[in-house]
Design a protein around this motif. Structure first.
Motif, PDB file in Angstrom:
ATOM      1  N   ARG A   1       0.832  -1.198   0.000  1.00  0.00           N
ATOM      2  CA  ARG A   1       0.000   0.000   0.000  1.00  0.00           C
ATOM      3  C   ARG A   1       0.871   1.254   0.000  1.00  0.00           C
ATOM      4  O   ARG A   1       0.537   2.267  -0.599  1.00  0.00           O
ATOM      5  CB  ARG A   1      -0.938   0.002   1.206  1.00  0.00           C
ATOM      6  N   HIS A   2       1.985   1.152   0.707  1.00  0.00           N
ATOM      7  CA  HIS A   2       2.924   2.274   0.767  1.00  0.00           C
ATOM      8  C   HIS A   2       3.462   2.584  -0.643  1.00  0.00           C
ATOM      9  O   HIS A   2       3.515   3.743  -1.062  1.00  0.00           O
ATOM     10  CB  HIS A   2       4.069   1.889   1.703  1.00  0.00           C
ATOM     11  N   ILE A   3       3.796   1.535  -1.384  1.00  0.00           N
ATOM     12  CA  ILE A   3       4.290   1.711  -2.759  1.00  0.00           C
ATOM     13  C   ILE A   3       3.171   2.246  -3.649  1.00  0.00           C
ATOM     14  O   ILE A   3       3.385   3.121  -4.487  1.00  0.00           O
ATOM     15  CB  ILE A   3       4.858   0.372  -3.289  1.00  0.00           C
ATOM     16  N   LEU A   4       1.954   1.739  -3.429  1.00  0.00           N
ATOM     17  CA  LEU A   4       0.808   2.225  -4.208  1.00  0.00           C
ATOM     18  C   LEU A   4       0.640   3.732  -4.010  1.00  0.00           C
ATOM     19  O   LEU A   4       0.478   4.484  -4.988  1.00  0.00           O
ATOM     20  CB  LEU A   4      -0.457   1.475  -3.763  1.00  0.00           C
ATOM     21  N   LYS A   5       0.690   4.168  -2.752  1.00  0.00           N
ATOM     22  CA  LYS A   5       0.517   5.601  -2.474  1.00  0.00           C
ATOM     23  C   LYS A   5       1.618   6.412  -3.135  1.00  0.00           C
ATOM     24  O   LYS A   5       1.371   7.482  -3.693  1.00  0.00           O
ATOM     25  CB  LYS A   5       0.541   5.839  -0.956  1.00  0.00           C
TER      26      LYS A   5
ATOM     27  N   GLY B   1      18.997  -4.191 -14.707  1.00  0.00           N
ATOM     28  CA  GLY B   1      20.078  -3.269 -14.365  1.00  0.00           C
ATOM     29  C   GLY B   1      20.496  -3.474 -12.908  1.00  0.00           C
ATOM     30  O   GLY B   1      19.868  -4.225 -12.149  1.00  0.00           O
ATOM     31  N   THR B   2      21.585  -2.798 -12.544  1.00  0.00           N
ATOM     32  CA  THR B   2      22.158  -3.027 -11.212  1.00  0.00           C
ATOM     33  C   THR B   2      22.252  -1.736 -10.423  1.00  0.00           C
ATOM     34  O   THR B   2      22.905  -1.696  -9.377  1.00  0.00           O
ATOM     35  CB  THR B   2      23.573  -3.629 -11.361  1.00  0.00           C
ATOM     36  N   THR B   3      21.640  -0.700 -10.927  1.00  0.00           N
ATOM     37  CA  THR B   3      21.861   0.589 -10.272  1.00  0.00           C
ATOM     38  C   THR B   3      20.601   1.183  -9.649  1.00  0.00           C
ATOM     39  O   THR B   3      20.646   2.298  -9.159  1.00  0.00           O
ATOM     40  CB  THR B   3      22.407   1.605 -11.308  1.00  0.00           C
ATOM     41  N   SER B   4      19.500   0.435  -9.695  1.00  0.00           N
ATOM     42  CA  SER B   4      18.283   1.073  -9.192  1.00  0.00           C
ATOM     43  C   SER B   4      18.309   1.162  -7.666  1.00  0.00           C
ATOM     44  O   SER B   4      18.900   0.325  -6.964  1.00  0.00           O
ATOM     45  CB  SER B   4      17.042   0.335  -9.679  1.00  0.00           C
ATOM     46  N   PHE B   5      17.660   2.176  -7.182  1.00  0.00           N
ATOM     47  CA  PHE B   5      17.660   2.555  -5.780  1.00  0.00           C
ATOM     48  C   PHE B   5      17.087   1.466  -4.876  1.00  0.00           C
ATOM     49  O   PHE B   5      17.605   1.171  -3.811  1.00  0.00           O
ATOM     50  CB  PHE B   5      16.845   3.849  -5.675  1.00  0.00           C
ATOM     51  N   TRP B   6      15.996   0.829  -5.393  1.00  0.00           N
ATOM     52  CA  TRP B   6      15.211  -0.026  -4.488  1.00  0.00           C
ATOM     53  C   TRP B   6      15.801  -1.414  -4.259  1.00  0.00           C
ATOM     54  O   TRP B   6      15.465  -2.063  -3.290  1.00  0.00           O
ATOM     55  CB  TRP B   6      13.781  -0.153  -5.018  1.00  0.00           C
ATOM     56  N   ILE B   7      16.745  -1.851  -5.127  1.00  0.00           N
ATOM     57  CA  ILE B   7      17.158  -3.251  -5.003  1.00  0.00           C
ATOM     58  C   ILE B   7      18.052  -3.526  -3.794  1.00  0.00           C
ATOM     59  O   ILE B   7      18.257  -4.671  -3.432  1.00  0.00           O
ATOM     60  CB  ILE B   7      17.826  -3.808  -6.287  1.00  0.00           C
ATOM     61  N   THR B   8      18.562  -2.457  -3.191  1.00  0.00           N
ATOM     62  CA  THR B   8      19.338  -2.676  -1.960  1.00  0.00           C
ATOM     63  C   THR B   8      18.567  -2.170  -0.749  1.00  0.00           C
ATOM     64  O   THR B   8      19.164  -1.876   0.291  1.00  0.00           O
ATOM     65  CB  THR B   8      20.708  -1.971  -2.063  1.00  0.00           C
ATOM     66  N   ARG B   9      17.257  -2.017  -0.942  1.00  0.00           N
ATOM     67  CA  ARG B   9      16.415  -1.603   0.181  1.00  0.00           C
ATOM     68  C   ARG B   9      15.597  -2.809   0.648  1.00  0.00           C
ATOM     69  O   ARG B   9      15.319  -3.720  -0.145  1.00  0.00           O
ATOM     70  CB  ARG B   9      15.461  -0.484  -0.274  1.00  0.00           C
ATOM     71  N   PRO B  10      15.186  -2.797   1.890  1.00  0.00           N
ATOM     72  CA  PRO B  10      14.475  -3.980   2.404  1.00  0.00           C
ATOM     73  C   PRO B  10      13.023  -4.045   1.928  1.00  0.00           C
ATOM     74  O   PRO B  10      12.090  -3.884   2.708  1.00  0.00           O
ATOM     75  CB  PRO B  10      14.553  -3.797   3.929  1.00  0.00           C
ATOM     76  N   ILE B  11      12.852  -4.230   0.617  1.00  0.00           N
ATOM     77  CA  ILE B  11      11.504  -4.370   0.059  1.00  0.00           C
ATOM     78  C   ILE B  11      11.440  -5.731  -0.618  1.00  0.00           C
ATOM     79  O   ILE B  11      12.273  -6.030  -1.478  1.00  0.00           O
ATOM     80  CB  ILE B  11      11.204  -3.299  -1.013  1.00  0.00           C
ATOM     81  N   LYS B  12      10.438  -6.513  -0.245  1.00  0.00           N
ATOM     82  CA  LYS B  12      10.271  -7.792  -0.931  1.00  0.00           C
ATOM     83  C   LYS B  12       9.722  -7.491  -2.321  1.00  0.00           C
ATOM     84  O   LYS B  12       8.806  -6.676  -2.476  1.00  0.00           O
ATOM     85  CB  LYS B  12       9.284  -8.673  -0.171  1.00  0.00           C
ATOM     86  N   LYS B  13      10.282  -8.178  -3.306  1.00  0.00           N
ATOM     87  CA  LYS B  13       9.849  -7.946  -4.679  1.00  0.00           C
ATOM     88  C   LYS B  13       8.361  -8.240  -4.843  1.00  0.00           C
ATOM     89  O   LYS B  13       7.669  -7.573  -5.593  1.00  0.00           O
ATOM     90  CB  LYS B  13      10.683  -8.792  -5.640  1.00  0.00           C
ATOM     91  N   ILE B  14       7.899  -9.208  -4.069  1.00  0.00           N
ATOM     92  CA  ILE B  14       6.482  -9.572  -4.170  1.00  0.00           C
ATOM     93  C   ILE B  14       5.596  -8.418  -3.679  1.00  0.00           C
ATOM     94  O   ILE B  14       4.500  -8.201  -4.177  1.00  0.00           O
ATOM     95  CB  ILE B  14       6.205 -10.888  -3.413  1.00  0.00           C
ATOM     96  N   GLU B  15       6.139  -7.654  -2.701  1.00  0.00           N
ATOM     97  CA  GLU B  15       5.383  -6.492  -2.200  1.00  0.00           C
ATOM     98  C   GLU B  15       5.316  -5.409  -3.280  1.00  0.00           C
ATOM     99  O   GLU B  15       4.302  -4.750  -3.447  1.00  0.00           O
ATOM    100  CB  GLU B  15       6.048  -5.914  -0.931  1.00  0.00           C
TER     101      GLU B  15
END
Lengths: 301, 818
Positions: free
Chosen positions: B5-9, B80-94
Motif C-alpha cells: 500500500r505504501h508503494i501504491l501511495k 540493471g544493477t543501479t536502481s535505488f530499491w534493489i538494496t532496500r528492504p523491500i520484498k519484490k512480491i510487495e
C-alpha cells in the motif's frame, strides 16, 4: 570480533573474462575498510556481488554471516548502501524520499534523521533530480544512515564531490562510526580521502586482491629507502622481491621496502655493502598505494 | 505498515497527473459512446465530429496506457544493477502487489465501470451486464499484461518503446501472414466455422494473458531478464500458431433444433426450371487454366414452414464418357459470400395473412454443383452423364419477433437486442425508416450457428390494408457504437421502403397507408444441418450455360399488367378509381414518353376526380400531365397550386391558366433551392419576365441539370444577358461531366464560339452517348460540313484557327469569305 564480510574464492566473469578473480576478502566487524584499486580493478563488481545485485560465477561470499545469494529484506534493514551510480527517484524531494524509506526500517530513528538533516544541510523543497551531485550523495547517505545500519557500504562516494563536501562527508562518517561503532566498507580510487577514514585497507588490481591488512601494520611495513651509491657501483639485475618500484637517478637509488624491519637492513647490505643509506621514510597510504599499483603494473608487463 | 500500500501511495503521488488525464479520457470515451448512440442520423456533421473525437480518444487511451505502465513499473525497475530499491528492504512480491493494486484500481477498474455504465444506459439487462464483467476483465488483462511484460524486461522508456514496437510489429506481421494463409487455403477449402474461430481467439488471448503473467511473475521473482525475452518471443510464436492453426474447439455449434426425423425427411433435387450456369473457378495457380464451376439451383422438399435451406458443402461426382470427376465445393468462402438477403417467397409465407407486395428482390440460391478441370470441361460439355452428390446443408427459418408502430421513438427490446425507430421520413413513393439496432454479445453466450447473413430483416406492414413491403435497401450510416471490448454493437441504419417499382405501383405507400403502418421484425433462426443424397441422370452442362438472372419472356409477361384488361366501371368508388389510375401507370411503366392510350385512359377518371390524378401523377408524369391538362379547369386553381411543389411539372398547367402571379412565390423559392426542376417550372419562372429572378435563372442554368431545356426557356427573356449566362454555364460545364458539356456545345455553337470548335476538334473530349447526336447535328448545321464524328472533329481541328462566325447565316465561315 568476527568478519562482517567474507568471501571465499569469489569469481565473477563477464564474457569469459574475470572481473573478480579468486577473491578472498575479510572485513572485520567494526572496521572502516578501504577497498582500493585503480579504475576497472573490480571494486564495484565486488560490492555488487556482496549486495546480491549480481550473482557470482564461482565461489561464495557472506555478509552479516549470511550467504550473499540469500541476502534479502531482513539483511538490507541492517545495511546502508550508497553508490555513485545509484539511480535515485528524482521526482521526490528529500522529505518524500525519507517518508518513502522510513516504513521499510524498523530501526528508523527520527531524531537521528533530523540531526543528520541538520548536519548535512540539505534543502527540503528541491526535487532530488535538481540537486547537485554532492547533495544527491548526501541525500542517499542520509536515507542509508537514519536506521543505524550495522554495515555501511559506500561505492566510490567521493566521485565528483568538491573538497568541502568531501570533508564534511568524511567528518560525518568518522563521527558516526566513532559513536555508533558501525562497520564501513568503502571503495575508492581516491586514497587521500580514505586515508583519514580507514583502519583497514584492501588493494585489488585486475580482479585479484593484492593486499588486505590493517592500515597501521601496512604503514609500519612500508618504507621509502633512498641510497647514495659510490662511483662505479652496479645494481644487480635480481633485487629482493620485497623491494618495490626501484629506480636510479645518477648516484641516487630509491625503492620501497615492503617488509620493513630487522631483515630489511640485511637485505640492503647484501646488495649494497658499501652504500650509504639515508634514514628510511614512512609512507602515506597514497604512496603505498601508488607503489603497489606501479609494482603490479610492472609485474603484469 | 503494509509496504504494498505504501508503494501504491507513492506511485499515485508520482503519476497523479497521468492518472487525472487517463481517467478523463476513459470517461470522455464512455460519454462519446453514449453520444454516438444518440446522434441523429441526419446530422452528418455531428456524426463525423463525434466519430473523429471518439477515434482520437480511443487512440489516446491506448497511448496513455502504454505510457503509464512503464512509468509505473520503471520506478522500481527489475533490470540493471543501479536502481535505488534493489538494496532496500523491500520484498519484490510487495512491489508486485503494489503495482498490481495500482493497475487494478486505476487502469482496469475505471474502463470496466465506464463500460458497465454504458451497458446499463443502453438498456442491457443487469444480468447480462454482470456476466460481461469477467470477459471485460479478461480482455483488459490481455491488453495490459503484454505492456507490463515489456516494461518489466526493460529499465527505461526508450528501451521499453523499442521492445513494444518490435512486439507489436511482429504480432502484426504474423497476423497478416496468418490471415493470408487462411485466405489462400480457403480458396478451395471450407471456411473455418465460428466455433473454431472463437476458440482460437479465446485460446490465443488466454495464451497471451498466461505467458505475459508468467513473464511478469518470474521477473519479479528472479530478475532473469534474458529468460523473460525468450518467453516473450515464445509467446508471440505460440499465439500466432494457436490463432492460425489450433484445431481445438472450445465452443460447440448449437444442437439442431429440428428432430432427426424431420431433418432426414428433407430432400434436395435440382431445380429443372432454372438453367445451369458456368463460371470460372478461382485457381491457385495463375499459370494454369481455370477450373470451371457448374452452378445450379437446389430445391429442398419437406422443409419446416417458413424456412429455406442453403448448401454448406457439396461432395459430388460426375461420370460421362467413361470419365469420373470428383469435386468438393463449399457454399461459402471468402470469394463467394452467401448472399443472405431477404428470401421474398419465404417471407411472404411467414407474414401471412399479410400480402407481401413483391418488389424486385433477388434471393441468391446459386450452388456450386461441380468443379471441373478446364480440360475435362471441354471434353464433357453437352455430354449427358450421371451426377451424384452428397449435400450438406443448413436450414434457416424466419421467425416474427415483433411489430412496432411506425412512429419515432417506437421500440422493441428483447434479451440483449433492441430496435428503436429514430425517425420516419416520408416521401412521394414510400418512406425511409431510420432505425437504431443494438446487440449485446458476450463470448460466453454467443450463438455460434453457421453464417446466416443478417440476423434480422424488416418488413413494413399495414394490417388494415393487409399489405407488406420488404425494404429496398438499407443504408448503414456507420454510427457503430462499440465499447472498449466490442461487446455492445449498435448501428443506425436507414431502411428504404418504396412503392415505385414493379407491381408495387398498385399498392402505394402514401400518407394514408403509413398512418396505420408498423415495422415488423423477422429473425433468421438456424434450425439445424443435415446431409442428403442427390442423383441426376442425363445431367449435362454446356459451354454457353444459361443465365440465372434473365427471366424468360414468359416470365416477363406474367409480371406486367395488360392494359386492355383495365377498366373503369361506371359508378366506381374513389378507391376503385385510384386503383384504376395506378393500374394504368403500372401497365405503361416501361415507356418513358407519353402514350396516347394511357392518357386517354387516365382522362376517363373525369374532372371530378382530378385530385386522384394529381396525387398519383408522380408515378408517371409523362402520361399524367396531358391528362391533367385535358381535365383541369380554372376552378382547380387551389388543387394545382397546392400540389405544385410536389409535382413540379404542374407548372405547365399554371402557365396554361395564367396563375403565374399566384404561384410566383413557390416558383421563385423552388428555383433558388432545387437543382432538378422540370423544364415546365423554368418555363413558368421565365414567363414571369421578372428581372429580379434573372440572377437565380442564370445560377440555375449554370448549376442545374437540364441546361438545354433551361436555355430554351430563358434565351429570349427581355433584358436577360443570355451571352453572359451562356459563357458562365460553358465555363462550368467544361470542368464537369461529358454529359454537361455535351448539352452546352450546341448552345455555344449557336453563340458563335470558336473555342467550342477547338474543343470539339480535340479528340480527348469524348462525348456522352446521350447527347452525342445532338452535338454532331449542331456542328453540321453551323459549319455546313457532313461526315462522321471523327471526320467532323478532324475538320474542326484543322480549320478552327481560320474560322469566323457569321451571325446572319449562323455559320462558321473561313476568314475572308463572305
Amino acid at each position: 570480533m568476527g568478519n562482517i564480510i567474507q568471501t571465499n574464492d569469489l569469481v565473477k566473469n563477464y564474457r569469459g573474462k574475470p572481473a573478480v578473480d579468486q577473491l578472498n576478502l575479510e572485513v572485520p566487524e567494526g572496521s572502516i575498510y578501504a577497498y582500493l584499486g585503480p579504475n576497472g580493478a573490480g571494486k564495484t563488481t565486488t560490492i555488487k556481488l556482496l549486495m546480491n545485485i549480481i550473482f557470482p560465477t564461482a565461489g561464495s561470499a557472506e555478509v552479516l554471516g549470511i550467504p550473499t545469494h540469500k541476502i534479502g529484506p531482513e539483511q538490507f534493514q541492517q545495511i546502508g548502501y550508497v553508490s555513485e551510480n545509484q539511480k535515485i527517484p528524482g521526482w521526490m524531494t528529500l522529505p518524500q524520499l525519507l517518508h518513502f524509506c522510513k516504513p521499510m526500517y524498523p530501526t528508523w530513528d527520527d531524531d537521528f534523521c533530523q540531526r543528520l538533516m541538520t548536519q548535512f544541510d540539505l534543502p527540503n523543497d528541491v526535487k532530488l533530480k535538481s540537486m547537485s551531485r554532492g547533495m544527491k550523495v548526501k541525500a542517499m547517505l542520509l536515507s542509508s544512515l537514519a536506521y543505524r545500519p550495522k554495515l555501511l557500504v559506500l561505492d566510490e562516494p567521493f566521485s565528483g564531490l568538491d573538497p568541502l563536501v568531501r570533508d564534511e562527508f568524511i567528518r560525518g562518517i568518522l563521527e558516526l562510526t566513532e559513536t555508533e561503532g558501525w562497520t564501513v566498507f568503502i571503495s575508492s580510487h581516491d586514497i587521500d580521502e580514505v586515508e583519514r577514514l580507514a583502519d583497514w585497507v584492501g588493494f585489488i588490481d585486475k580482479g585479484k586482491l593484492q593486499l588486505s591488512e590493517a592500515k597501521e601494520s601496512l604503514q609500519e611495513r612500508f618504507r621509502q629507502v633512498e641510497v647514495t651509491l659510490p662511483d662505479g657501483a652496479e645494481i644487480p639485475k635480481e633485487l629482493p622481491k620485497e623491494w618495490l618500484v626501484p629506480e636510479r637517478a645518477g648516484h641516487a637509488f630509491r625503492y620501497v621496502e615492503s617488509r620493513y624491519g630487522e631483515a630489511s637492513e640485511e637485505r640492503f647490505r647484501s646488495i649494497f655493502p658499501q652504500a650509504e643509506i639515508v634514514e628510511p621514510q614512512a609512507l602515506s597510504l597514497r604512496d603505498i598505494y601508488l607503489a603497489l599499483a606501479r609494482h603490479f603494473r610492472g609485474v603484469a608487463q | 505498515m503494509n509496504l504494498a500500500r505504501h508503494i501504491l501511495k507513492k506511485d499515485m503521488r508520482h503519476l497523479r497527473v497521468f492518472l487525472v488525464f487517463w481517467i478523463s479520457v476513459v470517461l470522455l470515451t464512455a460519454l462519446l459512446s453514449g453520444l454516438k448512440a444518440t446522434t441523429d442520423a441526419g446530422d452528418i456533421a455531428r456524426q463525423q465530429l463525434v466519430q473523429m473525437v471518439y477515434g482520437l480518444m480511443s487512440a489516446l487511451s491506448f497511448i496513455l496506457l502504454a505510457l503509464i505502465i512503464p512509468f509505473l513499473l520503471h520506478s522500481e525497475p527489475l533490470t540493471g544493477t543501479t536502481s535505488f530499491w534493489i538494496t532496500r528492504p523491500i520484498k519484490k512480491i510487495e512491489v508486485l502487489k503494489g503495482k498490481l493494486m495500482f493497475i487494478g484500481l486505476f487502469l482496469i477498474l475505471p474502463p470496466v465501470l465506464a463500460d458497465v455504465a454504458l451497458y446499463l444506459g443502453s438498456g442491457i439487462p443487469p444480468t447480462l451486464v454482470l456476466a460481461s464483467i469477467p470477459e471485460n476483465l479478461f480482455y483488459s488483462l490481455a491488453l495490459i499484461l503484454p505492456l507490463m511484460a515489456a516494461a518489466v524486461l526493460t529499465r527505461n522508456f526508450g528501451f521499453y518503446a523499442l521492445v513494444l514496437a518490435v512486439y507489436l510489429v511482429s504480432s502484426l506481421v504474423l497476423t497478416v501472414i496468418a490471415y493470408g494463409v487462411k485466405l489462400y487455403s480457403q480458396i478451395t477449402e471450407a471456411p473455418d466455422p465460428a466455433t473454431l474461430l472463437d476458440s482460437r481467439h479465446l485460446l490465443s488471448t488466454l495464451t497471451t494473458v498466461i505467458i505475459s503473467a508468467l513473464i511478469i511473475f518470474m521477473q519479479y521473482r528472479t530478475r532473469k531478464t534474458s529468460r523473460g525475452f525468450v518467453m516473450l518471443g515464445i509467446q508471440i510464436a505460440i499465439t500466432f500458431a494457436i490463432a492460425t492453426y489450433c484445431p481445438v474447439k472450445i465452443f460447440r455449434e448449437p444442437a439442431n433444433l429440428m428432430s432427426i426425423e424431420a431433418l432426414t425427411n428433407v430432400e434436395a433435387e435440382l431445380n429443372a426450371e432454372r438453367s445451369i450456369r458456368i463460371a470460372d473457378a478461382f485457381n491457385r495457380n495463375a499459370n494454369t487454366a481455370a477450373n470451371k464451376e457448374v452452378k445450379g439451383e437446389l430445391k429442398f422438399r419437406e422443409l419446416p414452414e417458413n424456412s429455406y435451406a442453403k448448401a454448406r458443402k457439396v461432395d459430388s461426382t460426375f461420370e460421362a464418357l467413361g470419365k469420373k470427376i470428383r469435386s468438393h465445393s463449399y457454399g461459402s468462402n471468402y470469394f463467394d459470400f452467401r448472399t443472405f438477403e431477404q428470401n421474398p417467397t419465404v417471407v411472404a409465407d411467414t407474414i401471412q395473412p399479410l400480402e407481401l407486395v413483391q418488389n424486385n428482390h433477388y434471393f441468391n440460391d446459386d450452388t456450386t454443383l461441380l468443379e471441373v478441370p478446364y480440360e475435362d470441361f471441354l471434353a464433357l460439355t453437352d455430354e449427358p452423364g450421371l451426377y451424384e452428390a452428397a449435400i450438406e446443408f443448413d436450414i434457416f427459418q424466419y421467425h416474427p419477433v415483433a411489430s412496432i408502430p411506425l412512429k419515432t421513438g417506437a421500440r422493441h427490446h428483447s434479451e440483449g437486442s433492441s430496435f428503436i425507430i429514430d425517425s420516419v421520413l416520408r416521401n412521394s413513393s414510400g418512406c425511409n425508416v431510420i432505425l437504431r439496432e443494438q446487440h449485446f454479445t458476450l463470448l460466453s453466450n454467443k450463438q455460434r450457428t453457421p453464417d446466416k447473413g443478417q440476423e434480422f430483416i424488416f418488413v413494413l406492414i399495414n394490417r388494415e390494408k393487409n399489405e407488406a413491403f420488404l425494404k429496398e435497401y438499407d443504408y448503414d450510416f456507420n454510427i457503430d457504437v462499440f465499447n472498449s471490448q466490442q461487446m455492445l454493437e449498435a448501428q443506425q441504419k436507414t431502411l428504404q421502403f418504396e412503392s415505385k417499382s414493379g407491381n408495387a405501383y398498385l399498392h402505394p405507400i402514401d400518407d394514408e397507408w403509413l398512418d396505420a403502418a408498423e415495422l415488423m421484425i423477422l429473425q433468421v433462426r438456424w434450425l439445424g444441418k443435415t446431409t442428403t443424397e442427390l442423383t441426376a441422370e442425363d445431367f449435362t452442362f454446356s459451354a454457353s450455360g444459361g443465365s440465372f438472372y434473365n427471366k424468360s419472356n414468359d416470365e416477363k409477361k406474367s409480371t406486367t399488367v395488360d392494359h386492355t384488361a383495365i377498366t373503369l366501371p361506371p359508378g366506381s368508388t374513389r378507391n376503385q378509381i385510384k386503383t384504376y389510375a395506378l393500374k394504368v401507370h403500372a401497365a405503361f411503366s416501361d415507356k418513358e414518353q407519353a402514350d396516347e392510350t394511357a392518357v386517354e385512359m387516365l382522362t376517363e377518371v373525369g374532372h371530378e376526380h382530378l385530385d386522384i390524378l394529381v396525387n398519383t401523377a408522380h408515378y408517371n408524369p409523362a402520361n399524367s400531365l396531358p391528362a391533367i391538362e385535358k381535365l383541369a379547369k380554372p376552378s382547380d386553381k387551389e388543387l394545382i397550386l397546392k400540389n405544385l411543389n410536389r409535382c413540379g411539372f404542374l407548372a405547365k398547367t399554371v402557365i396554361q391558366f395564367g396563375w403565374l402571379d399566384d404561384a410566383r412565390e413557390t416558383l421563385i423559392e423552388g428555383l433558388n433551392e432545387r437543382d432538378d426542376l422540370p423544364a415546365q417550372w423554368i418555363e413558368a419562372v421565365a414567363a414571369l419576365e421578372e428581372p429580379g429572378s434573372y440572377p437565380a435563372l442564370t445560377k440555375y442554368f449554370v448549376e442545374g441539370r437540364r441546361k438545354d431545356e433551361t436555355y430554351a426557356a430563358i434565351r429570349n427573356l427581355p433584358g436577360f444577358d443570355i451571352d453572359r449566362a451562356v459563357s458562365k454555364a460553358w465555363k462550368a460545364a467544361k470542368k464537369d461531366s461529358k454529359h454537361d458539356y455535351g448539352l452546352m456545345m450546341p448552345i455555344m455553337l449557336e453563340h458563335g464560339s470558336i473555342e467550342v470548335i477547338r474543343f470539339y476538334g480535340d479528340p480527348k473530349h469524348e462525348l456522352c452517348d446521350c447527347n452525342k447526336d445532338s452535338v454532331i447535328a449542331a456542328v453540321q448545321k453551323h459549319t455546313g460540313q457532313t461526315g462522321t464524328d471523327a471526320e467532323l472533329r478532324a475538320w474542326c481541328a484543322a480549320n478552327a484557327d481560320t474560322l469566323r462566325f457569321d451571325p446572319a447565316s449562323q455559320r462558321y465561315l473561313p476568314e475572308g469569305s463572305r
